[in-house]
Design a protein around this motif. Structure first.
Motif, PDB file in Angstrom:
ATOM      1  N   LEU A 287      91.407  87.923  97.929  1.00 17.54           N
ATOM      2  CA  LEU A 287      92.204  89.007  98.503  1.00 17.54           C
ATOM      3  C   LEU A 287      93.704  88.729  98.469  1.00 17.54           C
ATOM      4  CD1 LEU A 287      89.998  89.888 101.626  1.00 17.54           C
ATOM      5  CD2 LEU A 287      90.102  91.083  99.425  1.00 17.54           C
ATOM      6  N   GLY A 288      94.075  87.583  97.955  1.00 20.35           N
ATOM      7  CA  GLY A 288      95.488  87.261  97.841  1.00 20.35           C
ATOM      8  C   GLY A 288      96.144  86.832  99.135  1.00 20.35           C
ATOM      9  N   VAL A 289      95.319  86.498 100.142  1.00 20.52           N
ATOM     10  CA  VAL A 289      95.883  86.017 101.411  1.00 20.52           C
ATOM     11  C   VAL A 289      96.591  84.678 101.191  1.00 20.52           C
ATOM     12  CG1 VAL A 289      95.320  85.234 103.748  1.00 20.52           C
ATOM     13  CG2 VAL A 289      94.189  87.250 102.799  1.00 20.52           C
ATOM     14  N   VAL A 290      96.037  83.879 100.301  1.00 22.31           N
ATOM     15  CA  VAL A 290      96.661  82.622  99.901  1.00 22.31           C
ATOM     16  C   VAL A 290      96.524  82.502  98.392  1.00 22.31           C
ATOM     17  CG1 VAL A 290      94.537  81.284 100.261  1.00 22.31           C
ATOM     18  CG2 VAL A 290      96.727  80.123 100.302  1.00 22.31           C
ATOM     19  N   GLY A 291      97.545  82.010  97.734  1.00 19.02           N
ATOM     20  CA  GLY A 291      97.515  81.856  96.289  1.00 19.02           C
ATOM     21  C   GLY A 291      96.762  80.605  95.867  1.00 19.02           C
ATOM     22  N   LEU A 292      96.371  80.577  94.598  1.00 19.71           N
ATOM     23  CA  LEU A 292      95.634  79.419  94.085  1.00 19.71           C
ATOM     24  C   LEU A 292      96.478  78.150  94.182  1.00 19.71           C
ATOM     25  CD1 LEU A 292      93.134  78.260  92.712  1.00 19.71           C
ATOM     26  CD2 LEU A 292      94.128  78.885  90.492  1.00 19.71           C
ATOM     27  N   ASP A 293      97.752  78.264  93.849  1.00 17.35           N
ATOM     28  CA  ASP A 293      98.633  77.085  93.939  1.00 17.35           C
ATOM     29  C   ASP A 293      98.720  76.578  95.372  1.00 17.35           C
ATOM     30  OD1 ASP A 293      99.100  77.186  91.258  1.00 17.35           O
ATOM     31  OD2 ASP A 293     101.028  78.227  91.416  1.00 17.35           O
ATOM     32  N   GLY A 294      98.828  77.521  96.321  1.00 14.07           N
ATOM     33  CA  GLY A 294      98.897  77.132  97.725  1.00 14.07           C
ATOM     34  C   GLY A 294      97.613  76.478  98.200  1.00 14.07           C
ATOM     35  N   ALA A 295      96.470  77.003  97.740  1.00 12.41           N
ATOM     36  CA  ALA A 295      95.176  76.438  98.131  1.00 12.41           C
ATOM     37  C   ALA A 295      95.011  75.027  97.572  1.00 12.41           C
ATOM     38  CB  ALA A 295      94.048  77.341  97.652  1.00 12.41           C
TER      39      ALA A 295
ATOM     40  N   VAL B 178      94.570  71.471  99.639  1.00 13.80           N
ATOM     41  CA  VAL B 178      93.476  70.521  99.414  1.00 13.80           C
ATOM     42  C   VAL B 178      94.033  69.150  99.054  1.00 13.80           C
ATOM     43  CG1 VAL B 178      91.543  69.945  97.895  1.00 13.80           C
ATOM     44  CG2 VAL B 178      91.787  72.276  98.775  1.00 13.80           C
ATOM     45  N   ARG B 179      95.041  69.144  98.213  1.00 13.47           N
ATOM     46  CA  ARG B 179      95.657  67.878  97.795  1.00 13.47           C
ATOM     47  C   ARG B 179      96.308  67.172  98.982  1.00 13.47           C
ATOM     48  NH1 ARG B 179      97.804  69.980  93.696  1.00 13.47           N
ATOM     49  NH2 ARG B 179      99.828  70.469  94.640  1.00 13.47           N
ATOM     50  N   ASP B 180      96.981  67.927  99.831  1.00 11.63           N
ATOM     51  CA  ASP B 180      97.633  67.321 100.994  1.00 11.63           C
ATOM     52  C   ASP B 180      96.616  66.800 102.006  1.00 11.63           C
ATOM     53  OD1 ASP B 180     100.058  67.951  99.874  1.00 11.63           O
ATOM     54  OD2 ASP B 180     100.398  69.734 101.106  1.00 11.63           O
ATOM     55  N   LEU B 181      95.476  67.492 102.135  1.00 15.20           N
ATOM     56  CA  LEU B 181      94.473  67.104 103.122  1.00 15.20           C
ATOM     57  C   LEU B 181      93.552  65.987 102.636  1.00 15.20           C
ATOM     58  CD1 LEU B 181      93.313  70.568 104.547  1.00 15.20           C
ATOM     59  CD2 LEU B 181      94.531  68.782 105.786  1.00 15.20           C
TER      60      LEU B 181
ATOM     61  N   ALA C  52      89.463  61.944 103.602  1.00 21.82           N
ATOM     62  CA  ALA C  52      88.798  60.724 103.126  1.00 21.82           C
ATOM     63  C   ALA C  52      88.799  59.654 104.211  1.00 21.82           C
ATOM     64  CB  ALA C  52      89.490  60.206 101.867  1.00 21.82           C
ATOM     65  N   PHE C  53      89.930  59.533 104.907  1.00 18.30           N
ATOM     66  CA  PHE C  53      89.990  58.560 105.998  1.00 18.30           C
ATOM     67  C   PHE C  53      89.037  58.940 107.118  1.00 18.30           C
ATOM     68  CE2 PHE C  53      91.477  56.737 109.911  1.00 18.30           C
ATOM     69  CZ  PHE C  53      91.751  55.431 109.557  1.00 18.30           C
ATOM     70  N   LEU C  54      88.957  60.223 107.430  1.00 16.37           N
ATOM     71  CA  LEU C  54      88.040  60.691 108.469  1.00 16.37           C
ATOM     72  C   LEU C  54      86.609  60.278 108.141  1.00 16.37           C
ATOM     73  CD1 LEU C  54      87.295  62.468 110.951  1.00 16.37           C
ATOM     74  CD2 LEU C  54      87.151  64.395 109.360  1.00 16.37           C
ATOM     75  N   ALA C  55      86.185  60.484 106.899  1.00 15.15           N
ATOM     76  CA  ALA C  55      84.829  60.113 106.494  1.00 15.15           C
ATOM     77  C   ALA C  55      84.613  58.609 106.638  1.00 15.15           C
ATOM     78  CB  ALA C  55      84.577  60.558 105.053  1.00 15.15           C
ATOM     79  N   ALA C  56      85.608  57.828 106.237  1.00 12.86           N
ATOM     80  CA  ALA C  56      85.473  56.368 106.309  1.00 12.86           C
ATOM     81  C   ALA C  56      85.374  55.890 107.758  1.00 12.86           C
ATOM     82  CB  ALA C  56      86.657  55.703 105.610  1.00 12.86           C
ATOM     83  N   ILE C  57      86.178  56.464 108.661  1.00 11.01           N
ATOM     84  CA  ILE C  57      86.157  56.013 110.054  1.00 11.01           C
ATOM     85  C   ILE C  57      84.864  56.447 110.742  1.00 11.01           C
ATOM     86  CG2 ILE C  57      87.215  57.937 111.317  1.00 11.01           C
ATOM     87  CD1 ILE C  57      88.303  54.270 111.587  1.00 11.01           C
ATOM     88  N   LEU C  58      84.292  57.589 110.337  1.00 13.21           N
ATOM     89  CA  LEU C  58      83.005  58.012 110.877  1.00 13.21           C
ATOM     90  C   LEU C  58      81.897  57.044 110.448  1.00 13.21           C
ATOM     91  CD1 LEU C  58      83.156  61.897 110.367  1.00 13.21           C
ATOM     92  CD2 LEU C  58      83.245  60.659 112.537  1.00 13.21           C
TER      93      LEU C  58
ATOM     94  N   PHE D  89      88.655  71.149 104.658  1.00 16.62           N
ATOM     95  CA  PHE D  89      89.342  71.668 103.470  1.00 16.62           C
ATOM     96  C   PHE D  89      89.396  73.199 103.492  1.00 16.62           C
ATOM     97  CE2 PHE D  89      88.187  67.556 101.272  1.00 16.62           C
ATOM     98  CZ  PHE D  89      89.483  67.161 101.028  1.00 16.62           C
ATOM     99  N   ALA D  90      88.248  73.817 103.756  1.00 14.96           N
ATOM    100  CA  ALA D  90      88.186  75.276 103.759  1.00 14.96           C
ATOM    101  C   ALA D  90      89.048  75.865 104.869  1.00 14.96           C
ATOM    102  CB  ALA D  90      86.729  75.732 103.916  1.00 14.96           C
ATOM    103  N   LEU D  91      89.009  75.235 106.042  1.00 10.35           N
ATOM    104  CA  LEU D  91      89.825  75.716 107.153  1.00 10.35           C
ATOM    105  C   LEU D  91      91.313  75.602 106.813  1.00 10.35           C
ATOM    106  CD1 LEU D  91      89.973  76.708 110.096  1.00 10.35           C
ATOM    107  CD2 LEU D  91      89.980  74.309 110.809  1.00 10.35           C
ATOM    108  N   GLY D  92      91.690  74.523 106.146  1.00  8.93           N
ATOM    109  CA  GLY D  92      93.080  74.356 105.742  1.00  8.93           C
ATOM    110  C   GLY D  92      93.545  75.482 104.837  1.00  8.93           C
ATOM    111  N   ILE D  93      92.679  75.917 103.919  1.00  7.45           N
ATOM    112  CA  ILE D  93      93.030  77.019 103.010  1.00  7.45           C
ATOM    113  C   ILE D  93      93.178  78.321 103.791  1.00  7.45           C
ATOM    114  CG2 ILE D  93      92.164  78.435 101.098  1.00  7.45           C
ATOM    115  CD1 ILE D  93      90.845  75.873 100.006  1.00  7.45           C
ATOM    116  N   VAL D  94      92.238  78.580 104.709  1.00 10.82           N
ATOM    117  CA  VAL D  94      92.283  79.822 105.495  1.00 10.82           C
ATOM    118  C   VAL D  94      93.527  79.846 106.387  1.00 10.82           C
ATOM    119  CG1 VAL D  94      91.101  81.184 107.254  1.00 10.82           C
ATOM    120  CG2 VAL D  94      89.782  80.113 105.442  1.00 10.82           C
ATOM    121  N   VAL D  95      93.820  78.732 107.040  1.00  7.46           N
ATOM    122  CA  VAL D  95      94.983  78.681 107.928  1.00  7.46           C
ATOM    123  C   VAL D  95      96.279  78.756 107.117  1.00  7.46           C
ATOM    124  CG1 VAL D  95      96.242  77.272 109.608  1.00  7.46           C
ATOM    125  CG2 VAL D  95      93.756  77.444 109.732  1.00  7.46           C
TER     126      VAL D  95
END
Length: 424
Positions: free
Chosen positions: A41-49, A53-56, A61-67, A290-296
């Protein structure tokens, strides 16, 4: 109007699903389609998404390791040993037990993250109180509150910390030194309020007829020897976190190495297995982040993000830091603390106001603020499920009154401590 309504609806739907989790479905079940819809729907662009993902990625990865590290610490007997220590320290005094739980929960949250506190420590403290013949209410609610309020100390203590830490540019030690004062102040204030609020429970209480299990197959034992190897690995991991930045190593590699060192003897001894370790990574939740980051991101890049940015002061004076912490606390209880962090972090960095004091005040708000309501953080939602599984009733009235009594004063006290630390 479309730029406002669509992002708000998508974020709202994702959060509502995460809170309710119908039939126990993972949060990602709706978050992933919502992220795809935001792209279509163009709420967020592909580059932004992709940028999101790259920033998160390092944080997730650290979250998974600490869990995984927390799971292995549990399977190697760390929490079974803690149960025995708590029982010995109580010395037939519910006040001493509460104090011991505060110390234990604060350290567990700081070192192994709030998820370990909620999932692994909640059954332990309930069992310890019941064994001693005390009401488990004070200790159970203490774990819930400290999973948030004791998560400000280290970058590894909370996913929100990891997100903000990467934006501050601080070293592990510098971050921890600045947040030590707010951490101590918040815990002390919480304890004083708990001591007064639960004064009737702390005069004694009746034990439950069926004590809670620490985890399947375990029973509390005061004579459980200290798991020296596991505790040593955790201590080494902490040292590794502290020096990793100075030598150019990402903290995720330190956590992963510690998990591997614990995993080898644990698997050999049959304490856990590859499937259980993979399950502990909570990959569905990682996908959800990751998905929440894209939506937000769609929300943050639109009018809502601009409006929030206008609310945040550019100054780093004490009143400004208090305002930032208050806005962050309110946003956490409206949006949940994880999306609130993503939104406010984007607003601060986008407006050029992302100074270290502002970022740390934001962190105080999103970490302490969620103690006000059930929906403030995913940790509180998880605690409710764990407590109910342990047959320990959870009262909305009790939680809300405790939140009203503790949250405003801890926010102000912790922000004052941060302001003082920044001036040193």
């Amino acid at each position: 109007m479309r730029d406002v309504v669509l992002p708000v609806l998508l974020v709202g739907a994702v959060l509502a699903f995460a809170i309710v989790r119908p039939r126990g479905l993972p949060e990602a079940v709706l978050a992933v389609p919502a992220a795809g819809l935001a792209l279509l729907l163009g709420v967020v662009g592909l580059d932004g998404a992709l940028r999101e993902v790259r920033d998160l990625a390092p944080t997730v990865a650290f979250l998974a390791a600490i869990l995984a590290l927390a799971h292995l610490a549990d399977r190697r007997g760390v929490f079974r040993w803690i149960a025995g220590v708590l029982h010995r320290r109580s010395a037939s005094s519910p006040v001493r037990l509460l104090a011991a739980v505060f110390v234990t929960a604060a350290l567990t949250t700081a070192v192994l993250s709030l998820d370990a506190t909620v999932v692994l420590l909640t059954p332990v403290v309930i069992a310890a109180a019941r064994r001693a013949g005390f009401s488990a209410r004070p200790t159970s609610y203490a774990v819930a509150h400290l999973s948030n309020s004791a998560s400000t100390l280290l970058p590894v203590s909370n996913l929100t910390n990891l997100l903000v830490f990467s934006a501050t540019g601080l070293s592990f030690l510098h971050f921890s030194a600045l947040m030590a004062g707010p951490w101590v102040v918040a815990i002390v204030v919480e304890f004083l309020v708990f001591r007064w609020f639960f004064r009737n429970d702390l005069r004694g209480g009746e034990s439950s007829p069926e004590p809670a299990d620490l985890h399947a197959g375990d029973t509390p034992d005061d004579d459980t020897p200290a798991p020296v190897f596991a505790l040593g690995v955790i201590a080494c991991a902490l040292v590794g976190f502290a020096v990793s930045g100075a030598v150019g190593i990402e903290p995720v590699w330190v956590a992963a190495a510690a998990a591997v060192v614990l995993a080898v003897p644990a698997v050999r001894a049959g304490d856990t297995g590859p499937t259980a370790i993979v399950r502990a990574l909570d990959l569905w939740f990682c996908v959800f982040v990751f998905a929440l980051g894209i939506v937000v991101a769609g929300l943050a890049d639109g009018p809502v993000g601009s409006w929030v940015a206008d609310l945040l002061p550019a100054s780093t004076s004490l009143p400004s830091l208090l305002l930032i912490a208050a806005i962050a606390a309110v946003a956490s209880n409206v949006l949940n603390n994880l999306p609130a962090t993503l939104l406010l972090l984007a607003a601060l960095t986008g407006s050029g106001a992302a100074s270290v004091p502002a970022l740390l005040a934001l962190l105080i708000g999103v970490n302490l603020g969620p103690n006000l309501t059930y929906v403030g953080s995913l940790a509180i939602m998880l605690w409710r499920r764990v407590a109910r599984a342990e047959r320990e009733p959870v009262s909305l009235r009790t939680f809300t009154v405790l939140g009203v009594l503790t949250t405003p004063v801890t926010l102000v006290a912790a922000t004052l401590a941060l302001w003082a630390a920044l001036r040193v």
